[in-house]
Design a protein around this motif. Structure first.
Motif, mmCIF file in Angstrom:
data_model
loop_
_atom_site.group_PDB
_atom_site.id
_atom_site.type_symbol
_atom_site.label_atom_id
_atom_site.label_comp_id
_atom_site.label_asym_id
_atom_site.label_seq_id
_atom_site.Cartn_x
_atom_site.Cartn_y
_atom_site.Cartn_z
ATOM 1 N N ILE A 447 0.839 -1.207 0.000
ATOM 2 C CA ILE A 447 0.000 0.000 0.000
ATOM 3 C C ILE A 447 0.870 1.252 0.000
ATOM 4 O O ILE A 447 0.573 2.235 -0.705
ATOM 5 N N ALA A 448 1.955 1.210 0.762
ATOM 6 C CA ALA A 448 2.895 2.345 0.749
ATOM 7 C C ALA A 448 3.457 2.547 -0.656
ATOM 8 O O ALA A 448 3.639 3.690 -1.107
ATOM 9 N N GLY A 449 3.708 1.442 -1.359
ATOM 10 C CA GLY A 449 4.197 1.532 -2.738
ATOM 11 C C GLY A 449 3.193 2.194 -3.659
ATOM 12 O O GLY A 449 3.563 2.973 -4.553
ATOM 13 N N VAL A 450 1.907 1.893 -3.443
ATOM 14 C CA VAL A 450 0.852 2.532 -4.249
ATOM 15 C C VAL A 450 0.838 4.034 -4.006
ATOM 16 O O VAL A 450 0.727 4.839 -4.950
ATOM 17 N N TRP A 451 0.944 4.436 -2.753
ATOM 18 C CA TRP A 451 0.985 5.867 -2.422
ATOM 19 C C TRP A 451 2.159 6.553 -3.118
ATOM 20 O O TRP A 451 1.983 7.619 -3.733
ATOM 21 N N ILE A 452 3.316 5.953 -3.031
ATOM 22 C CA ILE A 452 4.504 6.551 -3.650
ATOM 23 C C ILE A 452 4.330 6.647 -5.160
ATOM 24 O O ILE A 452 4.640 7.678 -5.777
ATOM 25 N N GLY A 453 3.802 5.581 -5.754
ATOM 26 C CA GLY A 453 3.592 5.581 -7.201
ATOM 27 C C GLY A 453 2.635 6.672 -7.634
ATOM 28 O O GLY A 453 2.870 7.367 -8.638
ATOM 29 N N PHE A 454 1.544 6.864 -6.879
ATOM 30 C CA PHE A 454 0.573 7.908 -7.220
ATOM 31 C C PHE A 454 1.211 9.290 -7.145
ATOM 32 O O PHE A 454 1.053 10.110 -8.062
ATOM 33 N N ILE A 455 1.927 9.557 -6.078
ATOM 34 C CA ILE A 455 2.553 10.877 -5.908
ATOM 35 C C ILE A 455 3.568 11.152 -7.015
ATOM 36 O O ILE A 455 3.617 12.248 -7.575
ATOM 37 N N VAL A 456 4.366 10.126 -7.367
ATOM 38 C CA VAL A 456 5.360 10.295 -8.434
ATOM 39 C C VAL A 456 4.675 10.600 -9.756
ATOM 40 O O VAL A 456 5.105 11.482 -10.520
ATOM 41 N N LEU A 457 3.594 9.879 -10.055
ATOM 42 C CA LEU A 457 2.885 10.088 -11.320
ATOM 43 C C LEU A 457 2.278 11.484 -11.406
ATOM 44 O O LEU A 457 2.238 12.091 -12.485
ATOM 45 N N ILE A 458 1.808 12.007 -10.279
ATOM 46 C CA ILE A 458 1.250 13.358 -10.280
ATOM 47 C C ILE A 458 2.351 14.397 -10.455
ATOM 48 O O ILE A 458 2.202 15.368 -11.203
ATOM 49 N N LEU A 459 3.477 14.179 -9.769
ATOM 50 C CA LEU A 459 4.601 15.101 -9.920
ATOM 51 C C LEU A 459 5.164 15.069 -11.336
ATOM 52 O O LEU A 459 5.682 16.067 -11.831
ATOM 53 N N LEU A 460 5.023 13.921 -11.982
ATOM 54 C CA LEU A 460 5.562 13.745 -13.327
ATOM 55 C C LEU A 460 4.993 14.743 -14.320
ATOM 56 O O LEU A 460 5.680 15.197 -15.234
#
Length: 471
Positions: A447-460
């Motif tokens: 779940i922590a990985g999902v959070w990190i992935g979402f934030i990275v994709l938005i920052l992208l």
């Protein structure tokens, strides 16, 4: 600009406090209902009664809330404003009266049609009484909100919910431990609030049939009526598909998920209540489009993070419910996405309300409602509750982007539609991923990985830079 933001922030904060208070009361109250009633099927009946009353509420309002918001700020003198309010009150109570007559004539038949048994007719009679009193309270609080009497609105709203909670618990514990008791408790509580607001109530309850005013209100409001019906179809018709293809227990579980999905409104409803008077007051300011663009982006980001937080915490929150209700946790966060989009469309539809082109909201939600019905027919027989969730999310996505596209043409706000779509797509993907991890009981670090992935994709896509030039 700063003074406008300060007002929006202050009012939103107070409304948020109000919403936190009322939602916390509701969240405490619903598990108590579940424990005392003790049956998902009976909770399903309560869900269906509330579903029908919500549809009747749309008919009573008939789009006059948006019309009143426009004309109340259009005119500055107190006498004219009062005439508009009294006209709206007269219209709404007239509709309630017609509904009461309809149920007195055909209540047993309607109960059998909507709930599968004529034995629940009394529930509708009690609910209609509450609807009548709540119609009065709602309009008075709306005017207080337009007058920026935020503290009074907050106090009264929280007091109403607190009264409902106290009276409901007393009824269930000592007087009437049934669905009838719950609805009578609501009726008594709203009646007390009418008495508390008796001073403005006496002013606005005086009937006024002035055709010139009523015509202007209805011309503005009528195009929104199909939208209101479409809202009801998207948000509530799912219950009838579940009843037809499943059981009343499915309806009860879905209703449970809906109740907890409103957690997201802890973030949104304060802004929603403050937004209309705030945005209408900025209609003629040159700096408004840039300000709106900033707010569009901020609300989308905060709402998305709120949904993911709810998805992450839901397995623990649902423990307040009896064992047989807890399976509903998996539907809560996906439904919260649709709940958030229902708020967000109001934010990005500024141009439609500025230009009084409200028919486009009806068109957008009419299309979305048709899509919702089609998807329910396809998915509910196969996926049951998940089928309703899919139709719910897709319908609101369609409506949001149709409304946004038209609003931009009528009143341009330098805000990127592509980045909005990108954020919502990955929000859905991240939410479903978190729920899948929880249902399959996988490693919580995923779940922590999902959070990190979402934030990275938005920052992208640089969500911090939403300003774009108009082509």
């Amino acid at each position: 600009m700063f003074s406008q933001l300060k007002r929006l922030g202050a009012d939103s904060l107070l409304y948020a406090f109000m919403n936190v208070g009322t939602k916390l009361i509701a969240f405490i109250l619903f598990p108590l209902y579940a424990y005392y009633i003790g049956d998902t099927a009976k909770i399903g009946i309560l869900q269906l009664v509330d579903t029908n009353v919500s549809m009747l509420t749309f008919l009573v309002i008939f789009g006059t809330d948006s019309a009143l918001a426009y004309y109340y700020f259009e005119y500055k003198d107190k006498e004219t404003r009062e005439k508009y309010v009294r006209s709206v009150m007269t219209f709404r109570l007239s509709v309630v009266f017609l509904l009461v007559i309809a149920f007195l004539i055909g209540g047993d038949w309607l109960s059998s049609l909507l709930l599968g048994s004529s034995g629940y007719t009394d529930l509708f009679y009690i609910a209609l009484g509450t609807l009548c009193l709540d119609t009065i309270v709602t309009l008075v609080l709306t005017i207080l909100r337009y007058e920026f009497q935020t503290k009074k609105v907050v106090f009264t709203t929280v007091a109403k919910m607190l009264l409902i909670a106290i009276v409901s618990v007393l009824f269930l514990m000592f007087i009437w431990d049934s669905l009838d008791g719950i609805l009578v408790a609501r009726l008594i509580s709203v009646g007390i609030i009418v008495l508390v607001l008796i001073k403005p109530v006496k002013i606005y309850l005086r009937p006024l049939f002035e055709w010139g005013i009523l015509k202007k209100i209805l011309v503005y409001a009528a195009p929104l009526v199909p939208a209101s019906l479409a809202f009801w179809v998207i948000a509530n018709a799912n219950n009838y598909f579940l009843k037809a293809y499943g059981t009343l227990s499915d309806v009860g579980l879905y209703g449970t998920a809906i109740k907890f999905a409103t957690f997201i409104t802890l973030l949104t409803s304060g802004i929603q209540l403050a937004w209309r008077p705030f945005s209408m007051s900025l209609k003629d300011k040159d700096s408004s489009p840039k300000l709106f663009a900033t707010l569009y982006a901020a609300f989308l980001l905060v709402g998305s993070l709120g949904v993911l937080l709810l998805a992450t915490a839901m397995p623990w929150i649902i423990l307040v419910m009896p064992e047989e209700f807890r399976i509903a946790f998996q539907y809560v966060a996906p439904i919260a996405i649709a709940t958030f989009l229902n708020f967000y469309y109001m934010i990005v539809s500024t141009g439609i309300f500025y230009t009084k082109q409200t028919k486009h909201i009806s068109i957008a939600f009419g299309i979305a409602a048709v899509i919702s019905v089609i998807l329910n027919f396809i998915f509910v027989p196969v996926f049951s509750i998940w089928g309703t969730v899919i139709s719910y999310i897709v319908a609101y996505c369609v409506a949001l982007f149709l409304v946004f596209r038209k609003s931009q043409k009528l009143y341009y706000v330098p805000f990127s539609g592509f980045k909005m779509a990108w954020t919502i797509f990955w929000l859905i993907a991240a939410t479903v991923s978190i729920v899948y991890i929880q249902v399959k009981d996988l490693n919580n670090w995923s779940i922590a990985g999902v959070w990190i992935g979402f934030i990275v994709l938005i920052l992208l896509v640089r969500m911090d830079k939403y300003f774009v030039k108009r082509k």
